[in-house]
Design a protein around this motif. Structure first.
Motif, PDB file in Angstrom:
ATOM      1  N   THR A   1      12.150   4.462  12.356  1.00 22.24           N
ATOM      2  CA  THR A   1      13.301   3.894  11.660  1.00 22.24           C
ATOM      3  C   THR A   1      12.890   2.511  11.176  1.00 22.24           C
ATOM      4  O   THR A   1      12.287   1.739  11.920  1.00 22.24           O
ATOM      5  N   HIS A   2      13.209   2.221   9.906  1.00 18.12           N
ATOM      6  CA  HIS A   2      12.824   0.915   9.356  1.00 18.12           C
ATOM      7  C   HIS A   2      13.894   0.414   8.394  1.00 18.12           C
ATOM      8  O   HIS A   2      14.778   1.164   7.983  1.00 18.12           O
ATOM      9  N   ILE A   3      13.812  -0.873   8.012  1.00 19.19           N
ATOM     10  CA  ILE A   3      14.741  -1.443   7.044  1.00 19.19           C
ATOM     11  C   ILE A   3      14.112  -1.390   5.655  1.00 19.19           C
ATOM     12  O   ILE A   3      12.930  -1.083   5.502  1.00 19.19           O
ATOM     13  N   GLU A   4      14.896  -1.711   4.639  1.00 11.79           N
ATOM     14  CA  GLU A   4      14.482  -1.498   3.253  1.00 11.79           C
ATOM     15  C   GLU A   4      13.228  -2.257   2.820  1.00 11.79           C
ATOM     16  O   GLU A   4      12.542  -1.833   1.902  1.00 11.79           O
ATOM     17  N   THR A   5      12.906  -3.364   3.446  1.00  9.09           N
ATOM     18  CA  THR A   5      11.732  -4.137   3.023  1.00  9.09           C
ATOM     19  C   THR A   5      10.446  -3.682   3.697  1.00  9.09           C
ATOM     20  O   THR A   5       9.390  -4.228   3.408  1.00  9.09           O
ATOM     21  N   ASP A   6      10.541  -2.703   4.582  1.00  4.14           N
ATOM     22  CA  ASP A   6       9.358  -2.219   5.289  1.00  4.14           C
ATOM     23  C   ASP A   6       8.817  -0.948   4.649  1.00  4.14           C
ATOM     24  O   ASP A   6       9.576  -0.109   4.175  1.00  4.14           O
ATOM     25  N   PHE A   7       7.513  -0.823   4.668  1.00  2.00           N
ATOM     26  CA  PHE A   7       6.822   0.354   4.149  1.00  2.00           C
ATOM     27  C   PHE A   7       5.797   0.771   5.203  1.00  2.00           C
ATOM     28  O   PHE A   7       4.610   0.499   5.072  1.00  2.00           O
ATOM     29  N   PRO A   8       6.258   1.429   6.266  1.00  2.00           N
ATOM     30  CA  PRO A   8       5.395   1.659   7.432  1.00  2.00           C
ATOM     31  C   PRO A   8       4.287   2.689   7.251  1.00  2.00           C
ATOM     32  O   PRO A   8       3.268   2.607   7.922  1.00  2.00           O
ATOM     33  N   ALA A   9       4.453   3.666   6.389  1.00  2.00           N
ATOM     34  CA  ALA A   9       3.513   4.782   6.295  1.00  2.00           C
ATOM     35  C   ALA A   9       2.297   4.405   5.451  1.00  2.00           C
ATOM     36  O   ALA A   9       2.319   4.479   4.217  1.00  2.00           O
TER      37      ALA A   9
ATOM     38  N   ILE B   1      -3.088  11.061  19.193  1.00  2.00           N
ATOM     39  CA  ILE B   1      -2.737  10.975  17.777  1.00  2.00           C
ATOM     40  C   ILE B   1      -2.854   9.510  17.386  1.00  2.00           C
ATOM     41  O   ILE B   1      -2.339   8.626  18.080  1.00  2.00           O
ATOM     42  N   GLN B   2      -3.573   9.250  16.302  1.00  2.00           N
ATOM     43  CA  GLN B   2      -3.811   7.888  15.830  1.00  2.00           C
ATOM     44  C   GLN B   2      -3.039   7.667  14.525  1.00  2.00           C
ATOM     45  O   GLN B   2      -3.090   8.512  13.627  1.00  2.00           O
ATOM     46  N   VAL B   3      -2.361   6.529  14.428  1.00  2.00           N
ATOM     47  CA  VAL B   3      -1.570   6.203  13.241  1.00  2.00           C
ATOM     48  C   VAL B   3      -1.800   4.734  12.889  1.00  2.00           C
ATOM     49  O   VAL B   3      -1.728   3.869  13.768  1.00  2.00           O
ATOM     50  N   ALA B   4      -2.051   4.463  11.605  1.00  2.00           N
ATOM     51  CA  ALA B   4      -2.108   3.082  11.127  1.00  2.00           C
ATOM     52  C   ALA B   4      -0.822   2.789  10.355  1.00  2.00           C
ATOM     53  O   ALA B   4      -0.307   3.652   9.643  1.00  2.00           O
ATOM     54  N   PHE B   5      -0.300   1.581  10.518  1.00  2.00           N
ATOM     55  CA  PHE B   5       0.928   1.161   9.850  1.00  2.00           C
ATOM     56  C   PHE B   5       0.593   0.054   8.857  1.00  2.00           C
ATOM     57  O   PHE B   5      -0.289  -0.749   9.097  1.00  2.00           O
ATOM     58  N   ALA B   6       1.329   0.024   7.738  1.00  2.00           N
ATOM     59  CA  ALA B   6       1.025  -0.980   6.723  1.00  2.00           C
ATOM     60  C   ALA B   6       2.274  -1.368   5.960  1.00  2.00           C
ATOM     61  O   ALA B   6       3.252  -0.643   5.930  1.00  2.00           O
ATOM     62  N   SER B   7       2.205  -2.509   5.330  1.00  2.00           N
ATOM     63  CA  SER B   7       3.217  -2.972   4.386  1.00  2.00           C
ATOM     64  C   SER B   7       2.540  -3.771   3.280  1.00  2.00           C
ATOM     65  O   SER B   7       2.864  -4.916   3.037  1.00  2.00           O
ATOM     66  N   PRO B   8       1.529  -3.165   2.597  1.00  2.72           N
ATOM     67  CA  PRO B   8       0.844  -3.925   1.549  1.00  2.72           C
ATOM     68  C   PRO B   8       1.785  -4.317   0.417  1.00  2.72           C
ATOM     69  O   PRO B   8       2.667  -3.570   0.055  1.00  2.72           O
ATOM     70  N   GLY B   9       1.577  -5.494  -0.101  1.00  5.48           N
ATOM     71  CA  GLY B   9       2.270  -5.914  -1.308  1.00  5.48           C
ATOM     72  C   GLY B   9       3.719  -6.329  -1.121  1.00  5.48           C
ATOM     73  O   GLY B   9       4.451  -6.467  -2.081  1.00  5.48           O
ATOM     74  N   GLY B  10       4.166  -6.538   0.070  1.00  4.91           N
ATOM     75  CA  GLY B  10       5.561  -6.934   0.250  1.00  4.91           C
ATOM     76  C   GLY B  10       5.773  -7.633   1.565  1.00  4.91           C
ATOM     77  O   GLY B  10       4.862  -7.802   2.355  1.00  4.91           O
ATOM     78  N   THR B  11       7.008  -8.037   1.767  1.00  4.45           N
ATOM     79  CA  THR B  11       7.339  -8.645   3.038  1.00  4.45           C
ATOM     80  C   THR B  11       7.589  -7.533   4.042  1.00  4.45           C
ATOM     81  O   THR B  11       7.973  -6.430   3.678  1.00  4.45           O
ATOM     82  N   SER B  12       7.371  -7.805   5.287  1.00  3.79           N
ATOM     83  CA  SER B  12       7.559  -6.803   6.320  1.00  3.79           C
ATOM     84  C   SER B  12       8.178  -7.435   7.551  1.00  3.79           C
ATOM     85  O   SER B  12       7.841  -8.554   7.911  1.00  3.79           O
TER      86      SER B  12
ATOM     87  N   GLY C   1       7.719   3.614   2.125  1.00  4.30           N
ATOM     88  CA  GLY C   1       8.925   3.393   2.921  1.00  4.30           C
ATOM     89  C   GLY C   1      10.115   3.877   2.126  1.00  4.30           C
ATOM     90  O   GLY C   1       9.969   4.353   0.997  1.00  4.30           O
ATOM     91  N   LEU C   2      11.282   3.770   2.714  1.00  3.11           N
ATOM     92  CA  LEU C   2      12.503   4.212   2.049  1.00  3.11           C
ATOM     93  C   LEU C   2      13.227   3.003   1.462  1.00  3.11           C
ATOM     94  O   LEU C   2      13.497   2.033   2.154  1.00  3.11           O
ATOM     95  N   THR C   3      13.516   3.072   0.180  1.00  2.00           N
ATOM     96  CA  THR C   3      14.302   2.037  -0.469  1.00  2.00           C
ATOM     97  C   THR C   3      15.470   2.733  -1.147  1.00  2.00           C
ATOM     98  O   THR C   3      15.354   3.897  -1.509  1.00  2.00           O
ATOM     99  N   PRO C   4      16.610   2.183  -1.347  1.00  2.00           N
ATOM    100  CA  PRO C   4      16.922   0.776  -1.121  1.00  2.00           C
ATOM    101  C   PRO C   4      17.508   0.475   0.255  1.00  2.00           C
ATOM    102  O   PRO C   4      17.784  -0.690   0.551  1.00  2.00           O
ATOM    103  N   LYS C   5      17.741   1.469   1.107  1.00  3.45           N
ATOM    104  CA  LYS C   5      18.450   1.216   2.363  1.00  3.45           C
ATOM    105  C   LYS C   5      17.581   1.207   3.602  1.00  3.45           C
ATOM    106  O   LYS C   5      17.997   0.714   4.634  1.00  3.45           O
ATOM    107  N   GLY C   6      16.412   1.822   3.580  1.00  4.31           N
ATOM    108  CA  GLY C   6      15.666   2.046   4.806  1.00  4.31           C
ATOM    109  C   GLY C   6      16.208   3.292   5.494  1.00  4.31           C
ATOM    110  O   GLY C   6      16.891   4.108   4.883  1.00  4.31           O
ATOM    111  N   GLY C   7      15.910   3.451   6.751  1.00  2.00           N
ATOM    112  CA  GLY C   7      16.343   4.626   7.506  1.00  2.00           C
ATOM    113  C   GLY C   7      15.173   5.218   8.259  1.00  2.00           C
ATOM    114  O   GLY C   7      14.234   4.524   8.629  1.00  2.00           O
ATOM    115  N   ASP C   8      15.213   6.534   8.463  1.00  2.00           N
ATOM    116  CA  ASP C   8      14.125   7.248   9.136  1.00  2.00           C
ATOM    117  C   ASP C   8      13.118   7.744   8.111  1.00  2.00           C
ATOM    118  O   ASP C   8      13.504   8.343   7.102  1.00  2.00           O
TER     119      ASP C   8
END
Length: 177
Positions: A113-121, A36-47, A10-17
């Motif tokens: 688009t996501h916020i800084e605590t998310d790691f979607p990819a 098209i198949q996509v899996a989303f994740a946020s291992p190891g953190g809050t989401s 994901g994008l840190t420290p601000k998030g974004g696209d």
């Protein structure tokens, strides 16, 4: 990929696209991409990613079949929302309204688009790497134009290896004859 995310980006420290993609080569008898198949994740953190969050998928032609997305051309896009719990290793199946025929090298991508605590990819770090993955980002929500990814990003096109996270994104394509 083995279908399991060992990490995510994901994008840190601000998030974004964030835009993430895999490069594929067309397989004889499966040249028409339907899903098209996509899996989303946020291992190891809050989401804060939740069911119902929007994202888009994109299918691109690799103009000179070199596996480099800097010269890709957008073929089709589809809007979707999360229906699977992020981090569950379950794939979102985004059926294309218009199935698209591909040849040679091509890219399938997700944009969110996501916020800084998310790691979607979600990224599979199990060797061997079978495809080439790419990512790009913009610190501004809505800052990435899927028609011109390399021209609208603040974090340039690069491989996850360059971000010190080797592996391949959990993006797949379903094709038919």
């Amino acid at each position: 990929d083995d279908g399991t995310a060992e990490n995510s980006i994901g994008l840190t420290p601000k998030g974004g696209d964030i835009w993430w993609a895999n490069q594929f080569t067309a397989v004889a008898g499966q040249e028409q991409i339907t899903t098209i198949q996509v899996a989303f994740a946020s291992p190891g953190g809050t989401s804060t990613l939740v069911i119902g969050d929007p994202f888009t998928v994109h299918l691109y032609n690799d103009l000179n079949d070199d596996g480099d997305p800097s010269d890709m051309v957008l073929l089709t896009s589809e809007s979707a929302t999360l229906t699977q719990t992020p981090g569950s290793n379950l794939f979102e199946n985004v059926v294309l309204t218009t199935p698209t025929t591909i040849t040679g090298s091509f890219f399938a991508a997700a944009l969110m688009t996501h916020i800084e605590t998310d790691f979607p990819a979600a990224i599979d770090q199990t060797p061997p790497s079978a495809v080439r993955s790419w990512l790009a980002g913009s610190g501004t929500p809505g800052g990435i134009d899927p028609n011109n990814v390399s021209g609208t990003v603040t974090i340039p096109l690069q491989t996850p290896d360059n971000a010190k996270l080797p592996g391949n994104f959990l993006i797949r394509c379903v094709g038919v004859a």
